[in-house]
Motif scaffolding. Structure first.
Motif, PDB file in Angstrom:
ATOM      1  N   GLY A 171       0.933  -1.326   0.086  1.00  0.00           N
ATOM      2  CA  GLY A 171      -0.013  -0.094   0.029  1.00  0.00           C
ATOM      3  C   GLY A 171       1.042   1.264   0.030  1.00  0.00           C
ATOM      4  N   TRP A 218      -5.257   0.359   2.479  1.00  0.00           N
ATOM      5  CA  TRP A 218      -5.454   1.742   1.849  1.00  0.00           C
ATOM      6  C   TRP A 218      -6.301   2.644   3.143  1.00  0.00           C
ATOM      7  N   THR A 267      -8.466  -6.433  -0.076  1.00  0.00           N
ATOM      8  CA  THR A 267      -8.115  -5.035   0.614  1.00  0.00           C
ATOM      9  C   THR A 267      -8.665  -4.901   1.894  1.00  0.00           C
TER      10      THR A 267
END
Length: 294
Positions: A171, A218, A267
């Motif tokens: 990331g 993220w 994610t």
């Protein structure tokens, strides 16, 4: 280990009767014959459920003799509150519970319930061995090995052997990759992390790694700018750059998320997650992957 030193000339009875009305804190005492990690984790987890309370925690670790217990009891008498303990020695347990009863302090053995349930379930009595959970065994050595691996593979290092990881976190900068990897390593998971740099392709070793679970982390752009500005301020750096420019950060996060989607990597949005919560989510993904592979 102890919050202050007692005056040995002060009688215990006088200590117990000292006026604590000026002290408006709640006192939580943790008495352990081992490192105290179990008690600290339990106390922090329980206290997290309460807001707007002023609590002072007093830890007493490696309490394995009467002299050590007496010191802890003197502190408890001065600052009465609630006592949580894990003591294998029956004599020390009895003395702690008896003295707490005398001064009307609530005293709780945090392992009594689980140990009793396991005794009944396993049909076997416990050994009362001190600190057994911290003995050096194969699992302990595995955790040390995992931690060494994670340190060697932090921040994109040792890319040639990154495929030996169980988990790779990737990331943008300041998305909690390193502390999450360290937490995973402490749990015995070989974790590596690879930063994604704006306008630069990801390392080919990351794209070709097949064995590890690769997870993209993220953060919302607003939150990431806040974290990065705080980091720069702590370093005495005040100049503006794309590193903290909101539009540039938005583009950076959009690019990383597009990469995650293109690579079909799971994610995790870590914008408001603690390190422990992020690590737990990673471990869940790892467990699901292991079940799928069989």
């Amino acid at each position: 280990m102890f919050p202050f030193h007692l005056n040995p000339s002060l009688p215990s009875a006088r200590l117990a009767n000292l006026d604590t009305s000026v002290d408006h804190k709640f006192h939580v005492h943790l008495v352990s014959d081992s490192t105290g990690e179990t008690l600290n984790a339990m106390a922090n987890a329980a206290l997290a459920q309460f807001e707007n309370v002023d609590v002072l925690i007093h830890p007493y670790a490696l309490v394995r003799a009467e002299a050590q217990l007496n010191r802890a009891l003197d502190h408890i008498a001065i600052m009465p509150g609630i006592v949580f303990f894990t003591l294998a020695n029956q004599g020390l347990r009895d003395k702690l519970m008896g003295r707490c009863a005398d001064i009307e302090v609530h005293c709780i053995d945090v392992l009594e319930g689980p140990v009793k349930a396991l005794r009944q379930f396993l049909g076997q009595a416990e050994t009362h061995k001190v600190g057994r959970q911290h003995e050096v065994d194969a699992r302990y050595l595995d955790r040390i090995e995992a931690l060494n691996f994670t340190i060697a593979h932090d921040d994109g290092q040792s890319l040639d052997s990154i495929s030996e990881a169980e988990v790779i976190l990737t990331g943008a900068s300041r998305t909690s990759k390193t502390p999450t990897c360290v937490y995973l390593a402490i749990r015995g998971i070989r974790a590596a992390n690879v930063p994604l740099v704006p306008r630069m392709p990801p390392p080919p070793q990351l794209l070709t790694a097949k064995r590890p679970l690769i997870v993209g982390l993220w953060v919302s752009p607003d939150r990431l700018v806040q974290v990065r500005r705080s980091r720069l301020n702590s370093m005495g750096e005040s100049r503006d750059s794309n590193y903290v420019d909101l539009d540039a950060v938005r583009a950076e996060i959009a690019a990383t998320r597009q990469l995650f989607e293109n690579q079909d990597w799971p994610t995790i949005d870590v914008s408001r997650r603690s390190i422990e919560e992020t690590a737990a989510a990673v471990m869940n993904l790892l467990a699901e992957r292991r079940e799928t592979i069989g």
